[in-house]
Design an enzyme around this catalytic site. Structure first.
Site, short mmCIF file in Angstrom:
data_model
loop_
_atom_site.label_atom_id
_atom_site.label_comp_id
_atom_site.label_asym_id
_atom_site.label_seq_id
_atom_site.Cartn_x
_atom_site.Cartn_y
_atom_site.Cartn_z
N GLY A 153 0.79 -5.22 0.84
CA GLY A 153 -0.35 -5.32 -0.07
C GLY A 153 0.04 -5.88 -1.43
O GLY A 153 -0.79 -6.49 -2.12
N GLU B 16 0.01 -9.48 -0.91
CA GLU B 16 -1.40 -9.89 -0.77
C GLU B 16 -2.11 -9.87 -2.14
O GLU B 16 -2.94 -10.73 -2.42
CB GLU B 16 -2.10 -8.97 0.24
CG GLU B 16 -1.62 -9.24 1.67
CD GLU B 16 -1.96 -8.14 2.66
OE1 GLU B 16 -1.77 -6.95 2.33
OE2 GLU B 16 -2.42 -8.47 3.77
N GLU C 157 4.75 -5.18 7.18
CA GLU C 157 3.95 -4.15 7.84
C GLU C 157 4.38 -3.92 9.29
O GLU C 157 4.27 -2.81 9.81
CB GLU C 157 2.45 -4.55 7.82
CG GLU C 157 1.81 -4.53 6.44
CD GLU C 157 1.94 -5.84 5.67
OE1 GLU C 157 2.80 -6.68 6.04
OE2 GLU C 157 1.20 -6.03 4.69
N ALA D 67 0.86 -1.18 0.00
CA ALA D 67 0.00 0.00 0.00
C ALA D 67 0.90 1.23 0.00
O ALA D 67 2.07 1.14 0.38
CB ALA D 67 -0.87 -0.01 1.25
#
Ligand code: DAK
Length: 267
Positions: free
Chosen positions: A118, A121, A141, A75
């Site tokens: 992300g 993911e 993260e 992200a």
């Protein structure tokens, strides 16, 4: 090969193209200056592009890729840094990831360089992963004071088991190509120069099969990861019987009997 570029839709952070003959499309994340960090605008575009391709009857399989340096570095931390809990809840960006999960056509990832947070993911949302020797996967993260939030703790654990998932999520360390393959997080490792072409080759092979059957099989395999064996078998049974009502089932079996190549209509 006839290539149709679909960027008449003015995507800022994506390049989308379609091979008309082979019925595949390629979606390339294109924000190289930020290692393809998944800013909100990029995510909006990605959902729009994938959903459009999912509806496009001239596309049977989709390749998702980045560039040689990064599939996606997660992200966009600069955007997340500005957000508080209320904004995160109200914006409900998680529902976007459910829409990626809901893409019914096979998604083949071609992953080189960083696939982090992300980005990892997003890779886990794909159905098959061709990775290159340069791949660096991880859920880092924890290093920025949070934890995976787009399915990492769940999907990664289902794929690699509790102990490895704990290790990766709690240390945030990156894993290389060899370890990714050992953990069965990727299908195969290829030289970086071959990664996209290999993924396209595989997507073309899949796209040449009966499209409704491919989508039903994808749905059933995904079901296996989230339900009991009994429920999964029931889901499989229903999809299997439904396929008996398709033209492609009639054509596939008739073609076998007549010793010829089937002509799929996707009906
Ligand atoms: N966000 C924003 N910018 C990033 C970025 C990121 N994730 N990763 C890299 N960049 C930018 C850098 O800031 C830099 O930009 P400039 O400073 O030059 O303007 C440029 O990309 C190049 O990066 P570096 O200079 O850092 O390049 P290096 O080769 O030295 O290092 C690196 C590469 C990948 C090791 C490093 O950039 C890095 O550690 N990046 C951050 C990786 C990371 O922590 N990712 C996880 C982010 S958290 C959710 C949805 C999603 C998520 C959670 C919830 N919901 C919907 C609920 C996901 C969360 C995350 O992914």
């Amino acid at each position: 090969m006839q290539l149709k570029h679909l960027n008449q839709m003015p995507y800022k952070h994506l390049l989308v193209s379609q091979e008309l003959e082979t019925k595949i499309a390629v979606v390339q994340l294109n924000r190289p200056q930020a290692l393809n960090a998944l800013c909100f605008e990029l995510m909006d575009e990605l959902i729009e592009a994938l959903e459009a391709l999912d509806k496009n009857t001239d596309v049977n399989a989709v390749v998702l890729t980045g560039n040689e340096k990064a599939f996606a570095a997660g992200a966009d931390i600069k955007e997340f840094a500005e957000r508080n809990v209320t904004q995160m809840l109200l914006e409900d960006r998680l529902s976007q990831w459910k829409r990626i999960e809901a893409i019914s056509k096979p998604l083949v990832a071609a992953v080189s360089g960083f696939a982090l947070g992300g980005g990892c993911e997003l890779m886990l949302h794909c159905d098959i992963v061709i990775a290159s020797e340069t791949v660096k996967l991880g859920q880092p993260e924890i290093n920025i004071g949070v934890m995976p939030g787009a399915g990492g703790t769940q999907r990664l654990t289902k794929l690699v088991g509790k102990f490895k998932a704990m290790e990766l999520v709690l240390t945030g360390r990156f894993i290389d190509a060899k370890e990714a393959l050992e953990l069965k997080l990727v299908n195969k490792i290829v030289p970086v120069a071959d990664c996209l072409e290999d993924a396209k080759k595989l997507a073309r092979e899949i796209a040449a099969k009966a499209p409704i059957a491919a989508r039903a099989a994808k749905a059933a395999i995904r079901k296996a990861l989230e339900t009991t064996l009994d429920d999964g078998l029931e889901f499989e049974r229903q999809r299997f019987y439904l396929l008996f009502d398709t033209d492609d089932k009639k054509e596939g079996m008739q073609a076998f009997i007549e010793k010829r190549k089937p002509q799929w209509t996707g009906k």
